[in-house]
Write a protein that holds these residues in place. Structure first.
Motif, PDB file in Angstrom:
ATOM      1  N   LYS A 144     -81.017  16.437  61.784  1.00 44.66           N
ATOM      2  CA  LYS A 144     -80.385  17.425  62.660  1.00 44.66           C
ATOM      3  C   LYS A 144     -80.933  18.830  62.463  1.00 44.66           C
ATOM      4  O   LYS A 144     -80.801  19.669  63.356  1.00 44.66           O
ATOM      5  CB  LYS A 144     -78.863  17.437  62.440  1.00 44.66           C
ATOM      6  CG  LYS A 144     -78.165  16.185  62.899  1.00 44.66           C
ATOM      7  CD  LYS A 144     -76.655  16.343  62.860  1.00 44.66           C
ATOM      8  CE  LYS A 144     -76.169  17.330  63.921  1.00 44.66           C
ATOM      9  NZ  LYS A 144     -74.689  17.403  63.945  1.00 44.66           N
ATOM     10  N   HIS A 145     -81.535  19.078  61.301  1.00 43.33           N
ATOM     11  CA  HIS A 145     -81.986  20.440  60.983  1.00 43.33           C
ATOM     12  C   HIS A 145     -83.439  20.410  60.523  1.00 43.33           C
ATOM     13  O   HIS A 145     -83.766  20.815  59.404  1.00 43.33           O
ATOM     14  CB  HIS A 145     -81.088  21.041  59.908  1.00 43.33           C
ATOM     15  CG  HIS A 145     -79.644  21.121  60.292  1.00 43.33           C
ATOM     16  ND1 HIS A 145     -79.142  22.119  61.100  1.00 43.33           N
ATOM     17  CD2 HIS A 145     -78.599  20.292  60.010  1.00 43.33           C
ATOM     18  CE1 HIS A 145     -77.838  21.927  61.280  1.00 43.33           C
ATOM     19  NE2 HIS A 145     -77.491  20.824  60.635  1.00 43.33           N
ATOM     20  N   TYR A 181     -79.184  12.471  57.511  1.00 38.00           N
ATOM     21  CA  TYR A 181     -78.360  13.059  58.575  1.00 38.00           C
ATOM     22  C   TYR A 181     -78.656  14.555  58.720  1.00 38.00           C
ATOM     23  O   TYR A 181     -78.906  15.054  59.829  1.00 38.00           O
ATOM     24  CB  TYR A 181     -76.888  12.829  58.255  1.00 38.00           C
ATOM     25  CG  TYR A 181     -75.911  13.403  59.253  1.00 38.00           C
ATOM     26  CD1 TYR A 181     -75.516  12.656  60.370  1.00 38.00           C
ATOM     27  CD2 TYR A 181     -75.365  14.674  59.091  1.00 38.00           C
ATOM     28  CE1 TYR A 181     -74.612  13.180  61.290  1.00 38.00           C
ATOM     29  CE2 TYR A 181     -74.467  15.195  60.000  1.00 38.00           C
ATOM     30  CZ  TYR A 181     -74.089  14.443  61.104  1.00 38.00           C
ATOM     31  OH  TYR A 181     -73.189  14.960  62.015  1.00 38.00           O
ATOM     32  N   GLU A 197     -71.836   8.333  66.832  1.00 36.98           N
ATOM     33  CA  GLU A 197     -72.524   9.623  66.853  1.00 36.98           C
ATOM     34  C   GLU A 197     -72.904  10.119  65.464  1.00 36.98           C
ATOM     35  O   GLU A 197     -73.865  10.875  65.308  1.00 36.98           O
ATOM     36  CB  GLU A 197     -71.649  10.682  67.537  1.00 36.98           C
ATOM     37  CG  GLU A 197     -71.467  10.465  69.032  1.00 36.98           C
ATOM     38  CD  GLU A 197     -70.442  11.392  69.629  1.00 36.98           C
ATOM     39  OE1 GLU A 197     -70.008  12.341  68.917  1.00 36.98           O
ATOM     40  OE2 GLU A 197     -70.072  11.211  70.801  1.00 36.98           O
ATOM     41  N   HIS A 198     -72.175   9.689  64.449  1.00 34.79           N
ATOM     42  CA  HIS A 198     -72.393  10.248  63.114  1.00 34.79           C
ATOM     43  C   HIS A 198     -73.133   9.325  62.155  1.00 34.79           C
ATOM     44  O   HIS A 198     -73.478   9.751  61.049  1.00 34.79           O
ATOM     45  CB  HIS A 198     -71.052  10.663  62.496  1.00 34.79           C
ATOM     46  CG  HIS A 198     -70.474  11.893  63.124  1.00 34.79           C
ATOM     47  ND1 HIS A 198     -69.733  11.865  64.291  1.00 34.79           N
ATOM     48  CD2 HIS A 198     -70.527  13.200  62.747  1.00 34.79           C
ATOM     49  CE1 HIS A 198     -69.356  13.091  64.607  1.00 34.79           C
ATOM     50  NE2 HIS A 198     -69.820  13.914  63.695  1.00 34.79           N
ATOM     51  N   LEU A 226     -84.183  11.428  67.152  1.00 32.82           N
ATOM     52  CA  LEU A 226     -84.441  12.848  66.923  1.00 32.82           C
ATOM     53  C   LEU A 226     -85.811  13.096  66.291  1.00 32.82           C
ATOM     54  O   LEU A 226     -86.294  14.231  66.268  1.00 32.82           O
ATOM     55  CB  LEU A 226     -83.364  13.438  66.013  1.00 32.82           C
ATOM     56  CG  LEU A 226     -81.939  13.491  66.577  1.00 32.82           C
ATOM     57  CD1 LEU A 226     -80.958  13.947  65.501  1.00 32.82           C
ATOM     58  CD2 LEU A 226     -81.886  14.436  67.780  1.00 32.82           C
ATOM     59  N   GLU A 271     -71.656  19.623  56.529  1.00 29.33           N
ATOM     60  CA  GLU A 271     -72.945  19.869  57.174  1.00 29.33           C
ATOM     61  C   GLU A 271     -73.212  21.372  57.217  1.00 29.33           C
ATOM     62  O   GLU A 271     -74.293  21.841  56.845  1.00 29.33           O
ATOM     63  CB  GLU A 271     -72.967  19.298  58.592  1.00 29.33           C
ATOM     64  CG  GLU A 271     -74.258  19.630  59.335  1.00 29.33           C
ATOM     65  CD  GLU A 271     -74.244  19.208  60.798  1.00 29.33           C
ATOM     66  OE1 GLU A 271     -75.162  19.627  61.537  1.00 29.33           O
ATOM     67  OE2 GLU A 271     -73.330  18.466  61.206  1.00 29.33           O
ATOM     68  N   VAL A 288     -76.379   7.827  60.813  1.00 28.78           N
ATOM     69  CA  VAL A 288     -77.783   8.233  60.947  1.00 28.78           C
ATOM     70  C   VAL A 288     -78.624   7.109  61.530  1.00 28.78           C
ATOM     71  O   VAL A 288     -79.728   7.349  62.045  1.00 28.78           O
ATOM     72  CB  VAL A 288     -78.321   8.695  59.571  1.00 28.78           C
ATOM     73  CG1 VAL A 288     -78.591   7.510  58.659  1.00 28.78           C
ATOM     74  CG2 VAL A 288     -79.563   9.550  59.725  1.00 28.78           C
ATOM     75  N   MET A 331     -79.665   8.027  64.903  1.00 28.72           N
ATOM     76  CA  MET A 331     -80.262   9.361  65.058  1.00 28.72           C
ATOM     77  C   MET A 331     -81.779   9.358  64.928  1.00 28.72           C
ATOM     78  O   MET A 331     -82.413  10.411  64.913  1.00 28.72           O
ATOM     79  CB  MET A 331     -79.640  10.314  64.038  1.00 28.72           C
ATOM     80  CG  MET A 331     -78.158  10.546  64.278  1.00 28.72           C
ATOM     81  SD  MET A 331     -77.323  11.389  62.908  1.00 28.72           S
ATOM     82  CE  MET A 331     -78.232  12.927  62.853  1.00 28.72           C
TER      83      MET A 331
END
Length: 274
Positions: free
Chosen positions: A152-153, A148, A194-195, A203, A110, A197, A200
């Motif tokens: 996150k970014h 992912y 948690e990992h 988000l 990442e 996607v 996620m």
């Protein structure tokens, strides 16, 4: 005859000046203390165009490497030229899943992809250093990685795609060395939750991140893709979703990447008109 030969040589020489360029960019990763190769495809007019180019990062699947995409889909050179974009194919390790492993400090993909690689590409090449001109996609493990990393970014990527993505790897606890990245599933469920996607989607807000995803109906990841699509619908997250006949193989992905690059090109053009 001499004049014809000279003319031919001049023609070939000038043609080479405008040929599509394929670089192998080696980056020394500080986070993982190793050198990592990446393929960079530049369009024909790269050396003559003054304004910066948009960039698409294209991730390979499990068991693959940075050469996979261009080897299997040589048309990528044509697409880079047609859409006037730079395409970067990173090496993500055989089974990194493009995460910073919580149990293995030597696996920080990442950090590598979303920090070290992008900084290196933006430094070496004439890119537009804005999220509105940066997209990421990938197949299988790379599909999961693209979502992912982009989720996150969102300050880095403006658009993301997944092709046959492993968007929920929890049903496969013994596959693709996932236990080496996240720990044994029965003892490390928090890492897995948690990992993936799949967990996620929270988000995302509205259409801040432009999304496209596709998967073949005969793919072993098809169920996960359908569930992911449903989650996006439930949260009213705009996205392009495609399902069509196909399995988890290279008969499917060369067709998929054509649609995704067109999607990204439209995104880049729309962003430039804002």
């Amino acid at each position: 005859m001499k004049i014809n030969i000279i003319a031919l040589l001049l023609f070939l020489s000038s043609a080479n000046l405008f040929a599509i360029q394929v670089d192998t960019l080696i980056i020394n990763s500080k986070s993982m203390s190793k050198s990592i190769p990446n393929i960079v495809i530049l369009p024909t007019n790269y050396s003559t165009q003054q304004e910066g180019f948009p960039v698409v990062y294209l991730l390979h699947g499990a068991g693959g490497d940075y050469k996979n995409w261009l080897t299997k889909v040589p048309e990528l050179e044509e697409y880079a030229d047609r859409f006037n974009m730079i395409i970067v194919c990173p090496d993500g390790g055989s089974t990194s899943w493009y995460i910073d492993s919580p149990i293995d400090q030597t696996m920080k993909y990442e950090t590598y992809i979303s920090k070290e690689l992008i900084e290196a590409v933006d430094t070496k090449y004439n890119t537009v250093k804005e999220r509105s001109k940066r997209a990421i996609s990938g197949l299988s493990m790379g599909g999961h990685g693209a979502f992912y990393l982009s989720f996150k970014h969102q300050d880095i990527y403006g658009a993301a795609g997944s092709m046959s993505g492993g968007l929920d790897f929890r049903p496969f606890p013994h596959k693709w060395e996932l236990s080496k990245r996240l720990g044994n599933y029965s003892e490390n469920k928090d890492n897995w939750e948690e990992h993936t996607v799949m967990n996620m989607v929270y988000l995302l807000t509205d259409d801040h991140l432009k999304l496209i995803m596709d998967c073949g109906v005969d793919d072993f990841f098809y169920d996960g893709n359908k569930r992911f699509h449903k989650k996006l619908l439930e949260r009213n997250i705009p996205h392009d979703y495609i399902e069509r006949p196909g399995k988890h193989n290279w008969n499917y992905w060369p067709n998929a990447i054509k649609y995704q690059l067109l999607f990204f090109n439209d995104f880049f053009e729309f962003a430039s008109s804002d």
